[in-house]
Design a protein around this motif. Structure first.
Motif, PDB file in Angstrom:
ATOM      1  N   GLU B 423      78.408  66.505-112.899  1.00 49.82           N
ATOM      2  CA  GLU B 423      78.349  65.096-113.265  1.00 49.82           C
ATOM      3  C   GLU B 423      78.440  64.890-114.772  1.00 49.82           C
ATOM      4  N   TYR B 424      77.699  65.707-115.521  1.00 50.49           N
ATOM      5  CA  TYR B 424      77.713  65.507-116.953  1.00 50.49           C
ATOM      6  C   TYR B 424      79.100  65.774-117.528  1.00 50.49           C
ATOM      7  N   VAL B 425      79.749  66.787-117.026  1.00 51.97           N
ATOM      8  CA  VAL B 425      81.073  67.134-117.528  1.00 51.97           C
ATOM      9  C   VAL B 425      82.061  65.991-117.263  1.00 51.97           C
ATOM     10  N   ILE B 426      81.983  65.434-116.065  1.00 47.55           N
ATOM     11  CA  ILE B 426      82.872  64.313-115.756  1.00 47.55           C
ATOM     12  C   ILE B 426      82.519  63.127-116.647  1.00 47.55           C
ATOM     13  N   LEU B 427      81.225  62.863-116.735  1.00 51.66           N
ATOM     14  CA  LEU B 427      80.783  61.717-117.535  1.00 51.66           C
ATOM     15  C   LEU B 427      81.270  61.852-118.979  1.00 51.66           C
ATOM     16  N   HIS B 428      81.205  63.040-119.500  1.00 53.94           N
ATOM     17  CA  HIS B 428      81.627  63.273-120.884  1.00 53.94           C
ATOM     18  C   HIS B 428      83.089  62.892-121.067  1.00 53.94           C
ATOM     19  N   SER B 429      83.912  63.279-120.127  1.00 51.52           N
ATOM     20  CA  SER B 429      85.328  62.921-120.219  1.00 51.52           C
ATOM     21  C   SER B 429      85.539  61.436-119.977  1.00 51.52           C
ATOM     22  N   VAL B 430      84.839  60.921-118.979  1.00 45.46           N
ATOM     23  CA  VAL B 430      84.973  59.496-118.681  1.00 45.46           C
ATOM     24  C   VAL B 430      84.574  58.677-119.910  1.00 45.46           C
ATOM     25  N   ALA B 431      83.550  59.143-120.619  1.00 48.53           N
ATOM     26  CA  ALA B 431      83.115  58.420-121.815  1.00 48.53           C
ATOM     27  C   ALA B 431      84.252  58.342-122.824  1.00 48.53           C
ATOM     28  N   SER B 432      84.993  59.431-122.958  1.00 48.73           N
ATOM     29  CA  SER B 432      86.108  59.408-123.900  1.00 48.73           C
ATOM     30  C   SER B 432      87.205  58.461-123.447  1.00 48.73           C
ATOM     31  N   PHE B 433      87.483  58.479-122.151  1.00 52.42           N
ATOM     32  CA  PHE B 433      88.468  57.525-121.637  1.00 52.42           C
ATOM     33  C   PHE B 433      87.980  56.109-121.863  1.00 52.42           C
ATOM     34  N   ALA B 434      86.698  55.901-121.569  1.00 49.38           N
ATOM     35  CA  ALA B 434      86.140  54.557-121.681  1.00 49.38           C
ATOM     36  C   ALA B 434      86.209  54.076-123.122  1.00 49.38           C
TER      37      ALA B 434
END
Lengths: 440, 847
Positions: B423-434
């Motif tokens: 989850e954290y790994v996905i969130l980290h990338s999603v944060a960059s996209f966001a």
């Protein structure tokens, strides 16, 4: 990935450590990665655990965890927890982190499939040899090679009672001599030509309810997620089609590789040639509009906490009961109660179920079991603590409903084609709590 | 298990078993020994081993007897005994690496020596193990291979003897498994002398009839490359041949993986294979898909243009985060539409709006560009989160902006439905996209709400994303949620939530009122951090217009003695006297500032400032350094503004400070004392330096978004380097976008350029999907193509489908699949679909 290892979650001992064939770095680097990971885990978690054990105070902290990916001087280490074990791998070069984590998760699944639901340290030790063989097949030169459980099982037999006997009697081999036909085919997930006397397929629709209820008892956030688990015992090469009665409820889906994406995109039909045995067919999210529109009627349970804190003490009382007149009855209900961080002693009594206090994490878990329609369950706790006035804990509730999918999603039909027999088909609906939290 | 086995052995075996095992070993032995082993006698092997062991193990009698036993087992005639010994060896090897490391640490300083000593213990078994190579027993064979590969490097001579036997497996034309194993083992042995042999083996195996053997050979290419760079060019040649002629997606997938590790920069080499990779993508295994998507992404950066590029080039979407801070306004206006209407259908409107400022995405995309998008989007539904992430990264770069929400949705779902480990790994990338596309993620804000069970770093990252993406419409919901976080038990989380509130206020000043109220409550919080942060946020709100917040300032001063945090105390002192320095912060004259605030309010504020300073003076002695300095500051300012009351207090504080233990406080006191007295002695009205110095002040800095880190992080999203924020070895950066797409003819197969050109022209006619339905359809074209190719029987692909005909169903899997697609395509688009197939067939025939 250059090495894969399985650690004991208690002692940090490396139970299995596989150096990928043809990888660049030597064994020493791999071993030091294991060592370092364990040190890291001890450093972040061991301290808080130790503190909890030494002093008698109740630790109420968000559990600190080592991130699943850590960068060390010589390498990067990934790990996935599967209590009581830690599955990890290390690499020196760039690799998509999610890929490594997915691989580890898959490895956990394979191990579960081979050695049973409850993986223990001893089990891994006893079967280390099988695991080395599996890893040799799953990773070639650090790259995933053959990973489908169905095929692996055909190549390297799981240690069943029968094979153990055979071993003891010194006959046969755990490993197949030839390559399974399906491995090189278009449907690498399916075992080649399974045969069953009774052909049956069972589908479980498991929905998870994410709910947040705010301090005024209002619903502030809701989401329904689900997964379709299938257990397929069909001979030959069947082709399945599952249609939903109300596919418009589905907002997002993720599928097992066997599912034909385009067929779903155009007709909303889940069409696939299933793997043999149990597998996760798809996971889905219920349309948030639909979830919101049914809102209140949908939540089968109410939990009403009341908290009063003074300077030296606190009282928590919770009432939980069934909402609605004719829904299914929630089972396996349990409520996690965080105690104030300054708690010194607590005295908890409940009308139904049992209460367990965990000092290390500073929580109490109230296991209610099955709720009764006419009588709500009550809990009273008197806590000795100081200065807890500003704290407002969030309660986490878990429960299960048999025989009902809350969203109303239903399987309309399940057709099996490409075979001559008439299989037995079964569908089961289950609803569970996902992240069900109640704020105070 | 071992115990079990041991017991079984001690029970004594039945006569039958005895006979059988003897028979089997009798069958294996003669065929086993010939060319490979110098049929070493068991005793000789044992003696050698024990000699080694005394080096490796020191004087451990247990391990010596153990070793003897195992060696006996290895050289025994019973397959079972051999198997048992091999199982033990393979299991032990894993343990040895770690325990030996510890030993090496203790014994010697040089780690390298220690490691070698450690290996010596196990590899002394190698000669006896090599003898077992000829076995027919499959499990035994596997175990021998595993052991051999592990220890080959330290005992090259013994390994050489094994090569001959391994190669035998290659000639077993009926047993693909044997060939796979042979290829795998040969390519894994890192011994320089056998490299030429391995090379020849791989070269042949690449054209094996069985795809799995070919796959193993392709993976072998990478292994050989990593070991011996001498033949890089030759290996590269073979890899390209694989791309050219390989019919199975299974192998092409691995080839992509190998390409990424072997020669990632030679993207021009896959021009011809580009379309093939695209079309095979769906049928590859999930791991290869990730590699293929990465490859395609880098290829696309080199060959296609960004469909969303603007003429101005001020976008913060562009340049993958390398772009400088951009005016957010530019982005908002384009994507606001998503905030209002996420259900689609308004796509034309968006397009219209966008087109006024930049070229229409459709016009920028070439046919191959569309093919890429069509072939990749189904994988957004993959169960493998790495695949979803790779597709999303690609689609965000190359899909038109109105398609982006699809990726956002998939990513959000991916985050919820994957195991918590990721989850954290996905969130980290999603944060960059966001961060790059805030408005695309705005409708999904609820997915970032914090759960009580999240670990702290996840909670904080979620807060950052929330404040970054929130659109004005959702502000009430967000505020409600943030205010709930303020009641959390975790103090560092609460202080983060306060900063999040502060950032919201900076973004949407309208909500000040509501937020101020809860911040006022928090300012007296027991936690120093929380109270300091809330005062700081209040400061940020009130500093520009203190006269509007007199009431709040008064309240804060009233609570002064309740506050423990020195930072919060400092904040209150600063805030109460901030009207005195307003002019220097706004860049106005004192008079202007006074009229801006209002005469009456100014007097009232000065009163309050005095009250605060007075309270602070009372407890001056116990305060830490920074508070003392701030008290001096405030009083000096009041004094210089001519507030009579402040005189005695100032004198007192000066006197106290001059004898302070800390030199910085003493210095400050002398400075202020000097400046103020000199100011008083001069004639009034003169603009004196002292006044300027004392009243100089700066605005409190706005709360910077922690997303700044994300902005600086220019690694490609979803990569390991991006996650750890430094360049991992082997990281391949994405190149910048091209200005013009490369000609599509370079991707045509070398011999059918004319045919494909006409096809390309026709394709330009039907437009790229503007909606989901059309997107699906367009994709079917592509599959129709594959299907018909199989029917027409002249494409390289058809090999693949006919290859598995023996399997009955599997051969028709993809075919029947595309057939149904065909029907549907026909139904929905009629003639066009037919045309296409005809055209496709034609081009294939020409080829």
């Amino acid at each position: 990935m250059e090495s894969v290892f399985i650690l004991s979650g208690e002692t940090g001992e490396a139970l299995v450590e596989h150096q990928c064939a043809g990888s660049r770095h030597g064994a020493s680097a791999g071993a030091s990665c294991v060592e370092n990971l364990w040190q890291e885990i001890l450093r972040t978690e061991g301290l808080s655990l130790g503190g909890g054990a030494k002093s008698e105070t109740y630790q109420n902290k968000t559990k600190e965890e080592v991130p699943t990916v850590i960068a060390l001087p010589q390498c990067y280490v990934f790990h996935v927890r599967s209590d009581p074990l830690i599955f990890g791998c290390s690499t020196q070069r760039e690799v998509p982190p999610l890929k490594a984590l997915e691989f580890l998760s898959h490895l956990v699944d394979v191990c579960v499939e081979y050695f049973g639901q409850e993986l223990t340290e001893d089990e891994i030790k006893d079967n280390a040899c099988t695991i080395y063989q599996l890893l040799d097949e799953m990773l070639d030169g650090g790259v995933p090679f053959l990973t489908e459980t169905n095929i692996l099982k055909e190549m390297i037999a799981p240690p069943r009672l029968l094979t153990r006997m055979a071993n003891a009697l010194r006959i046969g081999s755990q490993v197949s001599e030839t390559l399974p036909d399906s491995a090189a085919s278009n449907i690498p997930w399916r075992r080649s030509n399974p045969r069953y006397a009774n052909n049956e397929i069972y589908v479980d629709m498991i929905e998870e309810l994410d709910v947040t209820i705010d301090q005024s008892g209002m619903l502030s956030n809701i989401g329904i997620y689900g997964q379709v688990m299938a257990n397929c015992k069909l001979s030959g090469v069947p082709d399945l089609q599952i249609k939903f009665k109300n596919p418009q409820l589905l907002e997002e889906c993720r599928f097992h590789p066997s599912v034909r994406y385009l067929k779903y995109a155009s007709e909303r039909i889940v069409s696939f040639v299933p793997p043999d045995g149990g597998f996760k067919l798809m996971s889905y999210k219920i349309n948030s509009q639909a979830a919101r529109s049914v809102q209140k009627s949908i939540i089968p349970i109410y939990v009403k906490p009341q908290i009063t804190y003074t300077k030296e003490s606190g009282r928590i009382s919770i009432m939980a009961g069934i909402k609605g007149e004719n829904g299914k009855i929630p089972e396996q209900v349990s409520i996690k109660i965080p105690l104030p961080s300054t708690t010194t002693t607590c005295d908890i009594s409940s009308t139904v179920g049992s209460v367990e206090v965990k000092k290390g994490t500073g929580t109490a878990i109230w296991r209610i079991g099955k709720l009764k329609r006419d009588r709500p369950a009550c809990l009273n706790a008197t806590i000795a603590c100081t200065n807890a006035t500003s704290e407002s804990p969030t309660f986490e509730v878990s429960f299960q409903l048999q025989g009902q999918a809350l969203s109303g999603l239903e399987v309309d039909s399940m057709e099996v084609s490409n075979v001559k027999y008439k299989p037995y088909k079964g569908v089961r609906y289950i609803t569970r709590s996902g992240f069900f939290q109640i704020r105070t | 298990m071992d115990k079990l086995r041991g017991r079984a052995a001690s029970f004594g075996r039945g006569l039958k078993e005895k006979i059988r095992s003897r028979a089997s070993s009798a069958a294996t032995t003669p065929s086993g020994t010939p060319s490979v082993t110098p049929s070493a006698s068991p005793n000789g092997g044992g003696g050698f081993g024990s000699a080694m062991s005394s080096v490796g193990f020191g004087s451990d009698p247990d391990s010596a007897t153990e070793e003897k036993l195992r060696k006996q087992q290895l050289s025994s005639k019973s397959t079972h005994e051999q198997l048992e010994a091999m199982r033990w060896l393979v299991t032990e090897t894993g343990k040895k690496t770690s325990s030996y490391l510890n030993m090496a640490k203790q014994i010697s300083i040089s780690g390298g020596d220690g490691k070698k000593g450690g290996d010596a213990g196990m590899d002394s078994y190698l000669p006896s193990v090599v003898k077992l190579l000829a076995t027919k027993h499959p499990e035994l064979k596997r175990l021998v291979y595993i052991f051999l590969v592990r220890h080959a490097e330290s005992k090259p001579d013994d390994t050489l003897m094994a090569v001959n036997e391994i190669q035998k497996g290659l000639n077993d034309s009926n047993n693909a498994q044997a060939r796979v194993l042979s290829v795998r083992v040969l390519s894994s042995i890192r011994v320089q002398d056998i490299v030429p042999i391995t090379f020849v083996v791989i070269k042949n195996a690449v054209f094996d009839p069985n795809p799995l053997v070919r796959k193993a050979a392709v993976v072998g290419l990478a292994k050989l490359y990593s070991f011996s760079r001498d033949m890089a060019e030759d290996l590269y040649e073979i890899l390209l041949k694989v791309f050219d002629s390989e019919p199975s997606p299974l192998v092409v997938g691995s080839a992509c993986e190998v390409f990424n590790s072997m020669c990632p920069e030679r993207l021009e080499a896959i021009h011809y294979s580009f379309r093939k990779i695209c079309k095979m993508l769906v049928d590859m295994d999930e791991w290869s898909q990730v590699a293929a998507l990465n490859l395609l992404h880098r290829y696309a950066r080199e060959n296609f243009v960004n469909p969303n590029r603007r003429s101005g080039g001020e976008s913060r979407e562009e340049g993958a985060g390398m772009a400088e801070a951009a005016e957010p306004k530019a982005v908002e206006s384009v994507d606001d539409f998503y905030g209002e209407d996420e259900t689609g259908g308004a796509a034309p409107a968006a397009t219209a709006e966008v087109s006024s400022r930049r070229a229409h995405p459709e016009d920028l995309m070439t046919e191959d560009h569309r093919l890429l998008l069509r072939c990749t989007w189904p994988l957004l539904q993959s169960r493998n989160s790495a695949g979803v992430m790779a597709v999303a990264a690609l689609q965000f770069d190359f899909a038109p902006a109105y398609e982006h929400h699809r990726c956002a949705k998939a990513l959000m779902f991916c985050m919820r439905s994957t195991r918590s480990a990721s989850e954290y790994v996905i969130l980290h990338s999603v944060a960059s996209f966001a961060y790059r596309f805030p408005s695309v993620f705005a409708p999904y804000y609820a997915g970032f709400f914090v759960r009580a069970s999240d670990p702290l770093h996840v909670k904080c990252l979620k807060l950052n994303v929330l404040t970054e993406i929130i659109a004005e419409d959702h502000i009430p919901e967000l505020l409600k949620e943030l205010q709930a976080y303020l009641r959390d038990n975790e103090m560092s989380f609460v202080s983060n939530a306060i900063f999040a509130l502060g950032r919201c206020v900076q973004k949407y000043p309208k909500i000040q009122e509501r937020i101020l109220r809860s911040l006022m409550v928090l300012s007296t919080h027991g936690s120093e951090q929380v109270s300091a942060n809330s005062v700081q946020v209040i400061l940020g709100i009130a500093q520009g217009t203190p006269h509007l917040y007199i009431e709040q300032i008064a309240k804060l001063i009233k609570r002064y003695h309740l506050i423990v945090s020195p930072k919060a105390k400092m904040g209150i002192l600063w805030l109460s006297s901030c009207h005195l320095t307003l002019h220097s912060r706004l860049g106005k004259t004192e008079e202007e500032a006074k009229t801006f605030v209002g005469e009456e309010a100014f007097a009232r504020l000065s009163e309050l400032a005095y009250e605060a300073a007075r309270l602070a003076t009372l407890e001056f002695i116990e305060q830490p350094e920074e508070v003392k300095v701030q008290v001096l500051n405030s009083l000096a300012r009041l004094q210089i503004h001519g507030l009579e009351k402040a005189g005695p207090a100032f004198e007192y504080v000066l006197a106290m400070a001059k004898c302070d233990a800390l030199y910085s406080v003493r210095d400050r006191a002398r400075l202020y004392g000097g400046l103020v007295s000199s100011e008083e002695s001069e004639e009034a009205g003169k603009d004196v330096l002292g006044r300027k110095i004392i009243l100089a002040s700066e605005n409190v800095k706005p709360i910077s978004s922690p997303m700044e880190d994300q902005r600086r992080n220019s690694f490609s999203i979803g990569s390991l380097s991006h996650l750890v924020n430094h360049c991992a070895p082997g990281y391949q950066a994405l190149s910048g976008f091209r200005d013009t797409p490369t000609s599509s003819s370079i991707r045509d197969p070398r011999h059918t350029i004319s045919a494909s050109r006409s096809q390309g022209g026709r394709h330009n006619g039907d437009s790229y999907p503007g909606s989901h339905a059309a997107g699906g359809q367009a994709h079917h074209h592509n599959h129709t193509t594959v299907g018909t190719a199989a029917v027409s029987g002249s494409s390289p692909l058809d090999n693949f489908y006919s290859d598995q005909d023996s399997d009955g169903y599997s051969g028709s899997y993809s075919y029947s699949y595309s057939e149904s697609e065909e029907e549907e395509a026909e139904g929905e688009e009629g003639r066009q679909g037919e045309d296409e197939r005809a055209g496709e067939g034609g081009s294939e025939a020409e080829g």
